[in-house]
Design a protein around this motif. Sequence first.
Motif, PDB file in Angstrom:
ATOM      1  N   ASP A 217      -6.001  12.715 -28.276  1.00 30.71           N
ATOM      2  CA  ASP A 217      -6.359  14.047 -28.265  1.00 30.71           C
ATOM      3  C   ASP A 217      -6.329  14.470 -27.015  1.00 30.71           C
ATOM      4  N   ASP A 218      -6.951  14.019 -26.002  1.00 30.75           N
ATOM      5  CA  ASP A 218      -7.079  14.637 -24.513  1.00 30.75           C
ATOM      6  C   ASP A 218      -6.228  14.768 -23.579  1.00 30.75           C
ATOM      7  N   ASP A 221      -3.364  17.196 -25.487  1.00 27.24           N
ATOM      8  CA  ASP A 221      -4.074  18.674 -24.449  1.00 27.24           C
ATOM      9  C   ASP A 221      -3.719  18.460 -23.452  1.00 27.24           C
ATOM     10  N   ASP A 225      -1.250  22.106 -21.496  1.00 34.13           N
ATOM     11  CA  ASP A 225      -1.767  23.181 -20.630  1.00 34.13           C
ATOM     12  C   ASP A 225      -0.995  22.443 -19.271  1.00 34.13           C
ATOM     13  N   ARG A 246       0.763  12.179 -28.314  1.00 35.05           N
ATOM     14  CA  ARG A 246       0.606  12.707 -29.659  1.00 35.05           C
ATOM     15  C   ARG A 246       1.118  11.696 -30.686  1.00 35.05           C
ATOM     16  N   ALA A 318      -3.353  21.106 -30.857  1.00 35.93           N
ATOM     17  CA  ALA A 318      -3.836  21.493 -29.959  1.00 35.93           C
ATOM     18  C   ALA A 318      -4.550  22.468 -29.905  1.00 35.93           C
ATOM     19  N   HIS A 319      -4.121  23.755 -30.632  1.00 30.18           N
ATOM     20  CA  HIS A 319      -4.986  24.914 -30.533  1.00 30.18           C
ATOM     21  C   HIS A 319      -5.397  25.507 -31.516  1.00 30.18           C
ATOM     22  N   ARG A 321      -7.407  22.526 -31.598  1.00 23.95           N
ATOM     23  CA  ARG A 321      -8.403  21.732 -31.397  1.00 23.95           C
ATOM     24  C   ARG A 321      -9.260  22.464 -30.615  1.00 23.95           C
ATOM     25  N   MET A 323      -8.008  24.016 -28.237  1.00 19.26           N
ATOM     26  CA  MET A 323      -7.009  24.313 -26.781  1.00 19.26           C
ATOM     27  C   MET A 323      -6.579  26.041 -26.153  1.00 19.26           C
ATOM     28  N   ALA A 326      -2.683  26.460 -25.641  1.00 20.84           N
ATOM     29  CA  ALA A 326      -1.792  25.976 -26.210  1.00 20.84           C
ATOM     30  C   ALA A 326      -0.330  26.935 -26.436  1.00 20.84           C
TER      31      ALA A 326
END
Length: 342
Positions: A217-218, A221, A225, A246, A318-319, A321, A323, A326
């Motif tokens: 996930d990192d 994300d 970005d 992903r 991502a949003h 989560r 971020m 995103a």
Amino acid sequence: MEDQSLLDEVYVQLHDTGPEFEGWLSNHGPMAADALMHLGRDDAVLSWVHKYASRLEERPGSRFPIAPGEWRESLGDPSRLGDWLEFERQSREVAWRDLLVEWWPRLLPGAIGSATHGLIRTGHAVRALLTVETEPRVDELGQALAYWAARWEPMPSWHPPSGALSASDALKHSPPTATAGGIRTRIADLSETRTWAKSVAELRSVTSGADVPHALDDITDAAVDHYLRWGHGNPIMMVHMATAPRAASIVLPAIPQHMWVDTYYTAWAVCAALASIYPPTTPQFRAEVDVDVDTVVDQAVAGQDAHAIKFVEVAAEAHRRGMPTALAAAARATSMLKPAVG
């Protein structure tokens, strides 16, 4: 909740289309339809697929069956694409999870092949199967694996992550290559970039398989970005920096945990490679536009571009989560990606 029978309808409609068209363009039909459904836009799926399918070509036929003991010689041979599509028959003869577990470690080292589309299509197919197992979904997994096998391409050697940097910071250390040309040329020239292998190792390592889902996930994300500022280097190819890791993450529940660390390392190497081989000269620092999820989804649907649709789905995740950039990155993608792109 999306209508699960709708995705099967799409798979049936696209079943006889080839994995590629107009040369090397990848068939995004199954992937984008799945993404639209996960974005809550079931209403747009069939019209989008109908329009997109008009561009596709028939799937190639098999010429010479690939014997079980000869797969290594045929791996990465696109002229055998029709032969590799026999995976679909094999996927019906064995449990789909067993087939995936057998081929995942074989295919993973060539994940960057065809700009990661084999990996990504496999991820979408596995997600569909984890939701409900049907014959069209099993067939789709077989086609995805076949495409990956035919376009399999190893990357130049790299060192597994052993550093302390976050994915976002590690991407900033990805050395740009100076080569132009197609993706295969650019990948090959990574071996001439002296700091390439070392830069991959700067990402923090994971201590166990249990750490991998969050770590992937990192990466995803960070790639979303990264697109906001650097996506103009190649708006299409840079999408895969996010969609490839992903895709790897959504396969994790279907494979044994002992395969997860290698999956994480490979997903990172692919992401870092794409950052290195498509660098723009300077970043474009865009104001973080005030946009909501519904707006960027509407923009992607209106634009009709498959890459934009898939990127918006990943950016929306991502949003959720947390971020902060995103949705701005998603809006950036929809503004740069045009509907005629394959």
